[in-house]
Design a protein around this motif. Structure first.
Motif, PDB file in Angstrom:
ATOM      1  N   ILE A  41      -8.513   8.434  -0.025  1.00  0.00           N
ATOM      2  CA  ILE A  41      -8.124   7.055   0.281  1.00  0.00           C
ATOM      3  C   ILE A  41      -7.126   6.406  -0.590  1.00  0.00           C
ATOM      4  O   ILE A  41      -6.113   5.988  -0.206  1.00  0.00           O
ATOM      5  CB  ILE A  41      -9.276   6.101   0.763  1.00  0.00           C
ATOM      6  N   SER A  44      -3.918   8.046  -0.422  1.00  0.00           N
ATOM      7  CA  SER A  44      -3.222   7.693   0.844  1.00  0.00           C
ATOM      8  C   SER A  44      -2.639   6.153   0.711  1.00  0.00           C
ATOM      9  O   SER A  44      -1.488   6.017   1.124  1.00  0.00           O
ATOM     10  CB  SER A  44      -4.031   7.814   2.068  1.00  0.00           C
ATOM     11  N   PHE A  45      -3.539   5.319   0.305  1.00  0.00           N
ATOM     12  CA  PHE A  45      -3.052   3.967   0.422  1.00  0.00           C
ATOM     13  C   PHE A  45      -2.007   3.825  -0.611  1.00  0.00           C
ATOM     14  O   PHE A  45      -1.139   2.859  -0.608  1.00  0.00           O
ATOM     15  CB  PHE A  45      -4.035   3.035  -0.121  1.00  0.00           C
ATOM     16  N   ILE A  48       1.105   4.769   0.941  1.00  0.00           N
ATOM     17  CA  ILE A  48       1.610   3.708   1.965  1.00  0.00           C
ATOM     18  C   ILE A  48       1.988   2.375   1.363  1.00  0.00           C
ATOM     19  O   ILE A  48       3.191   2.032   1.675  1.00  0.00           O
ATOM     20  CB  ILE A  48       0.447   3.453   2.971  1.00  0.00           C
ATOM     21  N   ALA A  49       1.651   2.185   0.186  1.00  0.00           N
ATOM     22  CA  ALA A  49       1.803   0.892  -0.400  1.00  0.00           C
ATOM     23  C   ALA A  49       3.324   1.154  -0.885  1.00  0.00           C
ATOM     24  O   ALA A  49       3.994   0.101  -1.074  1.00  0.00           O
ATOM     25  CB  ALA A  49       0.894   0.439  -1.471  1.00  0.00           C
ATOM     26  N   SER A  54       4.612  -2.871  -1.305  1.00  0.00           N
ATOM     27  CA  SER A  54       3.861  -3.705  -1.816  1.00  0.00           C
ATOM     28  C   SER A  54       3.726  -3.843  -3.155  1.00  0.00           C
ATOM     29  O   SER A  54       4.372  -3.422  -3.935  1.00  0.00           O
ATOM     30  CB  SER A  54       2.509  -2.940  -1.221  1.00  0.00           C
ATOM     31  N   TYR A  62      -4.428   1.803  -6.872  1.00  0.00           N
ATOM     32  CA  TYR A  62      -4.832   3.077  -5.872  1.00  0.00           C
ATOM     33  C   TYR A  62      -4.584   4.208  -6.767  1.00  0.00           C
ATOM     34  O   TYR A  62      -5.445   5.226  -6.501  1.00  0.00           O
ATOM     35  CB  TYR A  62      -4.144   2.906  -4.786  1.00  0.00           C
ATOM     36  N   SER A 152      -8.632  -3.223  -2.580  1.00  0.00           N
ATOM     37  CA  SER A 152      -8.373  -3.483  -1.099  1.00  0.00           C
ATOM     38  C   SER A 152      -8.515  -4.965  -0.681  1.00  0.00           C
ATOM     39  O   SER A 152      -7.866  -5.408   0.242  1.00  0.00           O
ATOM     40  CB  SER A 152      -9.661  -2.658  -0.460  1.00  0.00           C
ATOM     41  N   GLY A 155      -5.458  -6.548  -1.337  1.00  0.00           N
ATOM     42  CA  GLY A 155      -4.360  -6.123  -0.440  1.00  0.00           C
ATOM     43  C   GLY A 155      -4.575  -7.011   0.578  1.00  0.00           C
ATOM     44  O   GLY A 155      -3.590  -7.394   1.434  1.00  0.00           O
TER      45      GLY A 155
END
Length: 160
Positions: A41, A44-45, A48-49, A54, A62, A152, A155
């Motif tokens: 996780i 992956s985050f 993505i971030a 982000s 992360y 999280s 975020g």
């Protein structure tokens, strides 16, 4: 024949105690699965971030979660190895002193432990070492869980 050193290495040890201790180490596998999930996780985050431009703090958090997961994986592998050794020792309980010497010789040959300069370790010492690894694995999982939760939340609820 047993000498006094051999007796000290195996005193207060029973086959049931070895099997029970080995069974306790099964917990490590479940912790490893949870940590692996958090590690994936986090990775992956982080990806993505980084693609969505982000906050750098999210990306660093992360990535840190991912790196802590690698430490947890290391501890899980060490504990799994120790569990196999304790399973083996439980099957060779009748010849435990000789088996411990053979085990130490093999670990020295594989360069997994240092030389024979250090005195032979008792079963209790070996169990304490493995429990220290288990505690470290639990601590890394707790840190990873807290870090992933905080990052999280940050975020979801931006601070600015």
């Amino acid at each position: 024949m047993f000498n006094s050193e051999d007796t000290q290495l195996t005193e207060n040890t029973s086959q049931t105690a070895l099997v029970t201790f080995s069974s306790l180490l099964i917990i490590s596998r479940q912790l490893d699965i949870m940590s692996l999930m958090f590690t994936m996780i986090g990775l992956s985050f982080a990806l993505i971030a980084s693609l969505s431009a982000s906050s750098a703090m999210l990306i660093v958090g992360y990535v840190a979660c991912f790196l802590i997961g690698l430490f947890s994986k290391y501890y899980a592998l060490r504990i799994a190895f120790d569990k196999k050794l304790f399973d083996y020792l439980a099957t060779k309980f009748d010849q435990l002193p000789n088996t411990l010497k053979e085990l130490d010789d093999t670990l020295i040959q594989l360069k997994l432990i240092k030389s024979k300069i250090q005195p032979s370790r008792s079963i209790t010492d070996r169990q304490m070492g493995t429990l220290i690894l288990l505690k470290k694995q639990i601590i890394t999982l707790v840190i990873q869980t807290i870090l992933l939760s905080c990052i999280s939340i940050i975020g979801i609820i931006p601070l600015s």
